[in-house]
Design an enzyme around this catalytic site. Structure first.
Site, short mmCIF file in Angstrom:
data_model
loop_
_atom_site.label_atom_id
_atom_site.label_comp_id
_atom_site.label_asym_id
_atom_site.label_seq_id
_atom_site.Cartn_x
_atom_site.Cartn_y
_atom_site.Cartn_z
N CYS A 1 0.85 -1.19 0.00
CA CYS A 1 0.00 0.00 0.00
C CYS A 1 0.89 1.24 0.00
CB CYS A 1 -0.88 -0.02 1.25
SG CYS A 1 -1.99 1.37 1.40
N HIS B 1 -9.22 -3.59 -2.35
CA HIS B 1 -8.23 -2.88 -1.53
C HIS B 1 -8.57 -1.39 -1.48
CE1 HIS B 1 -3.86 -2.22 -0.24
NE2 HIS B 1 -4.28 -0.99 -0.53
N GLU B 2 -8.88 -0.80 -2.64
CA GLU B 2 -9.17 0.64 -2.68
C GLU B 2 -10.50 0.96 -1.99
OE1 GLU B 2 -6.77 2.53 -3.29
OE2 GLU B 2 -5.56 0.89 -4.07
N HIS C 1 -10.22 1.25 1.69
CA HIS C 1 -9.75 2.56 2.17
C HIS C 1 -10.91 3.51 2.42
CE1 HIS C 1 -5.43 2.31 2.17
NE2 HIS C 1 -5.37 1.90 0.91
#
Length: 183
Positions: free
Chosen positions: A111, A154-155, A158
């Site tokens: 990351c 993953h994004e 966030h």
């Protein structure tokens, strides 16, 4: 131009907040931010520019990583030889369906907001369907599998204040789950 100094690091409180939904149409500033996020990814994947500005290579960036707690992501996955590449700037993305089958990267995940290598497998859904808006407010629906599905999850994590290492099994960090697919 965004550089590594614009990316907040692990421990910053914004990375643990649930980002706010955006109202459409986007403001001029929001559009410029999303375009700059994509431009960072383009630059980070260009060897010469990345070296000149000290950029770490990335395939995804979420607005909270530049200390903007809004639901925007940019993803830029180059063609790996399969003939498919992914180039998206998404607003208010939501995973609307997913497979039961899990997938993981054998090398784990990294990351831009985490400077250290964190050992461990990150199990995610192998297939997902995302609904979102593009920069102009048009509907987007994506069906993704394998590596692209992992990147988008993953994004989107966030946007929900979740870091990739939150998914790592603390007791058995390198143990693949039963029936999980290595990507």
């Amino acid at each position: 131009m965004l550089t590594m100094k614009d990316i907040i690091r692990d421990g910053h409180p914004t990375l643990r907040q649930k980002a706010a939904e955006l109202e459409l149409p986007l403001t001029k500033e929001e559009k410029e931010t999303l375009i700059a996020m994509r431009e960072f990814l383009v630059n980070s994947q260009d060897e010469e520019i990345a070296k000149r500005y000290g950029l770490r290579s990335g395939v995804g960036l979420a607005a909270p990583q530049i200390n903007i707690s809004k639901r925007m992501i940019a993803v830029l996955i180059p063609d790996d030889g399969s003939g498919k590449s992914y180039d998206y700037m998404l607003v208010n993305p939501k995973i609307v369906s997913h497979s039961v089958q899990e997938a993981y990267l054998p090398t784990g995940e990294g990351c831009l907001s985490v400077d250290d290598n964190v050992a461990g497998l990150v199990h995610r859904h192998n297939r997902i369907t995302i609904k979102a808006k593009d920069i102009e407010g048009n509907d987007i629906q994506l069906r993704l599998k394998g590596y692209p599905a992992i990147v988008f999850q993953h994004e989107i994590d966030h946007l929900n204040g979740v870091m990739f290492y939150d998914h790592i099994d603390k007791d058995h960090p390198l143990q693949p789950h039963t029936d999980a697919v290595e990507v």
